[in-house]
Design a protein around this motif. Structure first.
Motif, PDB file in Angstrom:
ATOM      1  N   TYR A   1       0.872  -1.168   0.000  1.00 15.76           N
ATOM      2  CA  TYR A   1       0.000   0.000   0.000  1.00 15.76           C
ATOM      3  C   TYR A   1       0.913   1.223   0.000  1.00 15.76           C
ATOM      4  CZ  TYR A   1      -3.976   2.994   1.174  1.00 15.76           C
ATOM      5  OH  TYR A   1      -4.952   3.955   1.159  1.00 15.76           O
ATOM      6  N   THR A   2       0.611   2.222  -0.819  1.00 18.47           N
ATOM      7  CA  THR A   2       1.525   3.355  -0.992  1.00 18.47           C
ATOM      8  C   THR A   2       1.382   4.386   0.127  1.00 18.47           C
ATOM      9  OG1 THR A   2      -0.017   4.491  -2.466  1.00 18.47           O
ATOM     10  CG2 THR A   2       1.649   3.085  -3.503  1.00 18.47           C
ATOM     11  N   THR A   3       1.500   3.930   1.348  1.00 16.04           N
ATOM     12  CA  THR A   3       1.389   4.806   2.510  1.00 16.04           C
ATOM     13  C   THR A   3       2.352   5.977   2.430  1.00 16.04           C
ATOM     14  OG1 THR A   3       0.831   2.863   3.804  1.00 16.04           O
ATOM     15  CG2 THR A   3       1.431   4.835   5.030  1.00 16.04           C
ATOM     16  N   ASN A   4       3.595   5.704   2.015  1.00 11.71           N
ATOM     17  CA  ASN A   4       4.579   6.790   1.923  1.00 11.71           C
ATOM     18  C   ASN A   4       4.997   7.049   0.477  1.00 11.71           C
ATOM     19  OD1 ASN A   4       6.063   4.490   1.614  1.00 11.71           O
ATOM     20  ND2 ASN A   4       7.677   5.037   3.034  1.00 11.71           N
ATOM     21  N   GLY A   5       4.072   6.848  -0.470  1.00 17.30           N
ATOM     22  CA  GLY A   5       4.313   7.218  -1.862  1.00 17.30           C
ATOM     23  C   GLY A   5       5.317   6.340  -2.576  1.00 17.30           C
TER      24      GLY A   5
END
Length: 180
Positions: A37-41
């Protein structure tokens, strides 16, 4: 290569992105890979690639030749905040003939058949988000198309080996004609 009064670049072979995309119907295909999941891009996406590359040989039933893909899944938990990198599930994976014997900690995903607009980009991968921005903020709104809601995702196809953050990427966005 700038035209005098518009400031727009004229297309040439040196430009890293093909400004005239191809539109083509693509059949469904399957991938197996590592999902994050792109929590921090972008670092989340890089983490998926690093984990996938170290486990590539564990994937069974790879196509011949194997083709590497990055799939952006917008179907659940999509968070779009203006000025921030969007949050979504990303899969760094490889094409497979069938989704079975999936290694622990990996996922299988079927990408549906659809009509896609395909942009080719040759350049530094850390600038790929700029190409996506161009597609979604400039090309798509002015194209007469919208993203196909039946697919709710897009993907990159990597037809060549990436060397030192540089290579050829084909970005596929599923499209349907806008209602007139």
């Amino acid at each position: 290569h700038r035209t005098p009064d518009t400031g727009h670049r004229t297309p040439d072979t040196q430009h890293p992105m093909n400004l005239t995309p191809e539109i083509a119907r693509k059949p469904a295909f399957k991938i197996v890979g590592v999902e994050r999941y792109t929590t921090n891009g972008i670092p989340s996406i890089q983490e998926a690639w690093n984990a996938f590359q170290s486990r590539f040989d564990e994937v069974q039933h790879k196509t011949t030749p194997p083709v590497v893909h990055g799939f952006e899944d917008y179907s659940c938990d999509l968070v779009m905040t203006p000025g921030e990198f969007p949050k979504y599930y990303y899969v760094a994976g490889v094409s497979v003939d069938e989704i079975k014997d999936v290694p622990e900690g990996m996922v299988g995903k079927e990408v549906p058949a659809a009509e896609y607009v395909i942009f080719s980009y040759r350049g530094e991968l850390h600038k790929l988000h700029e190409v996506f921005r161009h597609i979604y903020e400039t090309w798509l709104p002015n194209s007469g198309y919208k993203m196909d809601p039946a697919v709710s995702g897009d993907f990159e196809r990597y037809p060549e080996k990436i060397v030192d953050d540089f290579g050829l990427v084909e970005i596929h966005v599923p499209i349907v004609k806008k209602d007139t």
